[in-house]
Design a protein around this motif. Structure first.
Motif, PDB file in Angstrom:
ATOM      1  N   HIS A 262       0.838  -1.214   0.000  1.00  0.00           N
ATOM      2  CA  HIS A 262       0.000   0.000   0.000  1.00  0.00           C
ATOM      3  C   HIS A 262       0.867   1.255   0.000  1.00  0.00           C
ATOM      4  N   LEU A 263       1.853   1.287   0.871  1.00  0.00           N
ATOM      5  CA  LEU A 263       2.730   2.456   0.997  1.00  0.00           C
ATOM      6  C   LEU A 263       3.573   2.651  -0.264  1.00  0.00           C
ATOM      7  N   ASN A 264       4.225   1.591  -0.721  1.00  0.00           N
ATOM      8  CA  ASN A 264       5.122   1.689  -1.877  1.00  0.00           C
ATOM      9  C   ASN A 264       4.386   2.151  -3.131  1.00  0.00           C
ATOM     10  N   HIS A 265       3.206   1.565  -3.364  1.00  0.00           N
ATOM     11  CA  HIS A 265       2.466   1.939  -4.558  1.00  0.00           C
ATOM     12  C   HIS A 265       1.954   3.383  -4.473  1.00  0.00           C
ATOM     13  N   THR A 266       1.552   3.809  -3.292  1.00  0.00           N
ATOM     14  CA  THR A 266       1.087   5.188  -3.125  1.00  0.00           C
ATOM     15  C   THR A 266       2.180   6.175  -3.506  1.00  0.00           C
ATOM     16  N   ILE A 267       3.397   5.913  -3.047  1.00  0.00           N
ATOM     17  CA  ILE A 267       4.534   6.773  -3.390  1.00  0.00           C
ATOM     18  C   ILE A 267       4.821   6.696  -4.887  1.00  0.00           C
ATOM     19  N   PHE A 268       4.783   5.485  -5.429  1.00  0.00           N
ATOM     20  CA  PHE A 268       5.060   5.242  -6.845  1.00  0.00           C
ATOM     21  C   PHE A 268       4.147   6.065  -7.752  1.00  0.00           C
ATOM     22  N   TRP A 269       2.845   6.074  -7.451  1.00  0.00           N
ATOM     23  CA  TRP A 269       1.911   6.838  -8.294  1.00  0.00           C
ATOM     24  C   TRP A 269       2.260   8.321  -8.309  1.00  0.00           C
ATOM     25  N   THR A 270       2.643   8.865  -7.154  1.00  0.00           N
ATOM     26  CA  THR A 270       2.951  10.298  -7.092  1.00  0.00           C
ATOM     27  C   THR A 270       4.305  10.613  -7.698  1.00  0.00           C
ATOM     28  N   ASN A 271       5.183   9.627  -7.772  1.00  0.00           N
ATOM     29  CA  ASN A 271       6.508   9.812  -8.354  1.00  0.00           C
ATOM     30  C   ASN A 271       6.468   9.932  -9.878  1.00  0.00           C
TER      31      ASN A 271
ATOM     32  N   LEU B 162      10.692   2.703  -7.781  1.00  0.00           N
ATOM     33  CA  LEU B 162      10.384   2.058  -9.058  1.00  0.00           C
ATOM     34  C   LEU B 162       9.994   0.613  -8.805  1.00  0.00           C
ATOM     35  N   ASP B 163       8.776   0.269  -9.137  1.00  0.00           N
ATOM     36  CA  ASP B 163       8.247  -1.084  -8.981  1.00  0.00           C
ATOM     37  C   ASP B 163       8.809  -1.962 -10.091  1.00  0.00           C
ATOM     38  N   VAL B 164       9.588  -2.985  -9.739  1.00  0.00           N
ATOM     39  CA  VAL B 164      10.122  -3.893 -10.751  1.00  0.00           C
ATOM     40  C   VAL B 164       9.564  -5.310 -10.600  1.00  0.00           C
ATOM     41  N   TRP B 165       8.398  -5.434  -9.963  1.00  0.00           N
ATOM     42  CA  TRP B 165       7.646  -6.677 -10.076  1.00  0.00           C
ATOM     43  C   TRP B 165       7.253  -6.828 -11.552  1.00  0.00           C
ATOM     44  N   GLU B 166       7.201  -8.036 -12.044  1.00  0.00           N
ATOM     45  CA  GLU B 166       6.917  -8.223 -13.472  1.00  0.00           C
ATOM     46  C   GLU B 166       5.548  -7.693 -13.891  1.00  0.00           C
ATOM     47  N   HIS B 167       4.584  -7.702 -12.963  1.00  0.00           N
ATOM     48  CA  HIS B 167       3.253  -7.210 -13.334  1.00  0.00           C
ATOM     49  C   HIS B 167       3.290  -5.739 -13.736  1.00  0.00           C
ATOM     50  N   ALA B 168       4.317  -5.009 -13.275  1.00  0.00           N
ATOM     51  CA  ALA B 168       4.403  -3.578 -13.541  1.00  0.00           C
ATOM     52  C   ALA B 168       4.823  -3.269 -14.980  1.00  0.00           C
ATOM     53  N   TYR B 169       5.333  -4.278 -15.698  1.00  0.00           N
ATOM     54  CA  TYR B 169       5.834  -3.983 -17.046  1.00  0.00           C
ATOM     55  C   TYR B 169       5.670  -5.113 -18.063  1.00  0.00           C
ATOM     56  N   TYR B 170       5.370  -6.351 -17.619  1.00  0.00           N
ATOM     57  CA  TYR B 170       5.455  -7.494 -18.527  1.00  0.00           C
ATOM     58  C   TYR B 170       4.491  -7.411 -19.699  1.00  0.00           C
ATOM     59  N   LEU B 171       3.294  -6.923 -19.485  1.00  0.00           N
ATOM     60  CA  LEU B 171       2.315  -6.840 -20.571  1.00  0.00           C
ATOM     61  C   LEU B 171       2.799  -5.945 -21.707  1.00  0.00           C
TER      62      LEU B 171
ATOM     63  N   ALA C 200      12.374   3.502 -19.778  1.00  0.00           N
ATOM     64  CA  ALA C 200      11.156   4.264 -20.062  1.00  0.00           C
ATOM     65  C   ALA C 200      10.676   5.037 -18.840  1.00  0.00           C
ATOM     66  N   PHE C 201      10.914   4.487 -17.653  1.00  0.00           N
ATOM     67  CA  PHE C 201      10.474   5.127 -16.413  1.00  0.00           C
ATOM     68  C   PHE C 201      11.029   6.535 -16.271  1.00  0.00           C
ATOM     69  N   PHE C 202      12.233   6.760 -16.778  1.00  0.00           N
ATOM     70  CA  PHE C 202      12.856   8.076 -16.650  1.00  0.00           C
ATOM     71  C   PHE C 202      12.134   9.150 -17.468  1.00  0.00           C
ATOM     72  N   ASN C 203      11.229   8.723 -18.344  1.00  0.00           N
ATOM     73  CA  ASN C 203      10.439   9.679 -19.114  1.00  0.00           C
ATOM     74  C   ASN C 203       9.190  10.147 -18.374  1.00  0.00           C
ATOM     75  N   VAL C 204       8.884   9.513 -17.253  1.00  0.00           N
ATOM     76  CA  VAL C 204       7.657   9.876 -16.522  1.00  0.00           C
ATOM     77  C   VAL C 204       7.927  10.271 -15.068  1.00  0.00           C
ATOM     78  N   ILE C 205       9.184  10.364 -14.676  1.00  0.00           N
ATOM     79  CA  ILE C 205       9.489  10.725 -13.288  1.00  0.00           C
ATOM     80  C   ILE C 205       9.021  12.145 -12.993  1.00  0.00           C
ATOM     81  N   ASN C 206       8.278  12.274 -11.923  1.00  0.00           N
ATOM     82  CA  ASN C 206       7.775  13.573 -11.469  1.00  0.00           C
ATOM     83  C   ASN C 206       8.809  14.164 -10.502  1.00  0.00           C
TER      84      ASN C 206
END
Length: 286
Positions: free
Chosen positions: A155-164, A242-251, A263-269
């Motif tokens: 819960h905590l990690n993803h909350t930070i991730f979305w705002t990042n 940065l979430d590197v669980w496979e669900h975060a990018y595999y699709l 690609a993540f470096f193109n969306v860092i806030n």
């Protein structure tokens, strides 16, 4: 066969030639990896349910692991949520706003399914924790730590991730965080290489982080396994995750984690990261 079907069939054939993998197998791999975290969430729910709280007066004396309380303290600091009162934070952008770097499908599943799953489990663990506290069952309280840490961390990690992350973001940081990165890594490019290398190199599932060390007044890179929270694991205040669980990018990126990290470096806030950095320094008295 309709012209559209012929076109799709031709594309699938070309994809198979380029990748060496049949499209049906790619689809199976996507589903398998997308469901891996869901399976972990489900197994943790079953674990919480399996913990039996002893009746009052039957419990054995002991000490509750301080990480139980610490997890809820960190969640409250980030979200303002009291223990057990957890909910899915809304995104500040649409699901498709990070395209083409992160697809709308990934964002929607990640946010509404995976993140919500952690919240559901955390609330269930919190309810059982209340039951254990009323019975003074220290063993049950400590048995709940893995579930509180995994789901609370999720819960905590993803909350930070979305705002990042943010639409039309990325590039190089400015302000205090830019100076800190230059001071502690030599240059932004050096930081980027080290952060990317650490994140790509996480074994299995986990997170890559840029964190702040209050004691040394420095920024540092660290990684965490699964959903382990950065502050409890390394003593660093999370700035950029940065979430590197496979669900975060595999699709979208298949097994090419390095492409996803790039690609993540193109969306860092960076404005959000800078805000977190300045708040952390202020709280530390620097």
């Amino acid at each position: 066969m309709a012209a559209k079907d012929l076109y799709i069939a031709a594309l699938e054939k070309k994809l198979a030639e380029l990748s060496g993998i049949e499209v049906d197998q790619i689809k199976k791999n996507q589903l398998a990896n997308a469901s891996s975290e869901a399976r972990s969430i489900r197994e943790m729910a079953e674990y919480v349910d399996s913990i039996q709280v002893k009746q009052a007066g039957q419990a054995v004396a002991g000490q509750v692991n301080p990480q139980v309380a610490a997890m809820f303290v960190h969640i409250k600091a980030e979200l303002g949520e009291e223990r057990g009162a957890h909910s899915l934070p809304p995104l500040q952008y649409d699901y498709d706003a990070l395209e083409p770097h992160i697809s709308a499908t990934i964002m929607q599943i990640h946010h509404t399914k995976h993140h919500q799953g952690y919240i559901n489990n955390l609330k269930a663990a919190s309810e059982k924790l209340v039951e254990a506290e009323k019975a003074n069952d220290i063993a049950a309280m400590n048995s709940l730590l893995p579930a509180i840490k995994f789901n609370g961390g999720g819960h905590l990690n993803h909350t930070i991730f979305w705002t990042n992350m943010a639409p039309k973001a990325g590039g190089e940081p400015t302000g205090a965080i830019a100076e800190a990165i230059k001071k502690d890594f030599g240059s932004f490019q050096s930081f980027k290489e080290k952060f990317s290398g650490s994140s790509v190199g996480v074994k299995g599932s986990g997170w890559g982080w840029l964190g702040y060390c209050p004691k040394d007044d420095k920024v540092a890179i660290a990684t965490c396994q699964n959903q382990d929270p950065l502050q409890i694991t390394h003593g660093l205040i999370p700035l950029l995750g940065l979430d590197v669980w496979e669900h975060a990018y595999y699709l979208q990126y298949k097994n090419l984690r390095a492409d996803y990290v790039k690609a993540f470096f193109n969306v860092i806030n960076w404005a959000n990261v800078n805000q977190r950095y300045e708040a952390a320094r202020k709280a530390a008295g620097h």
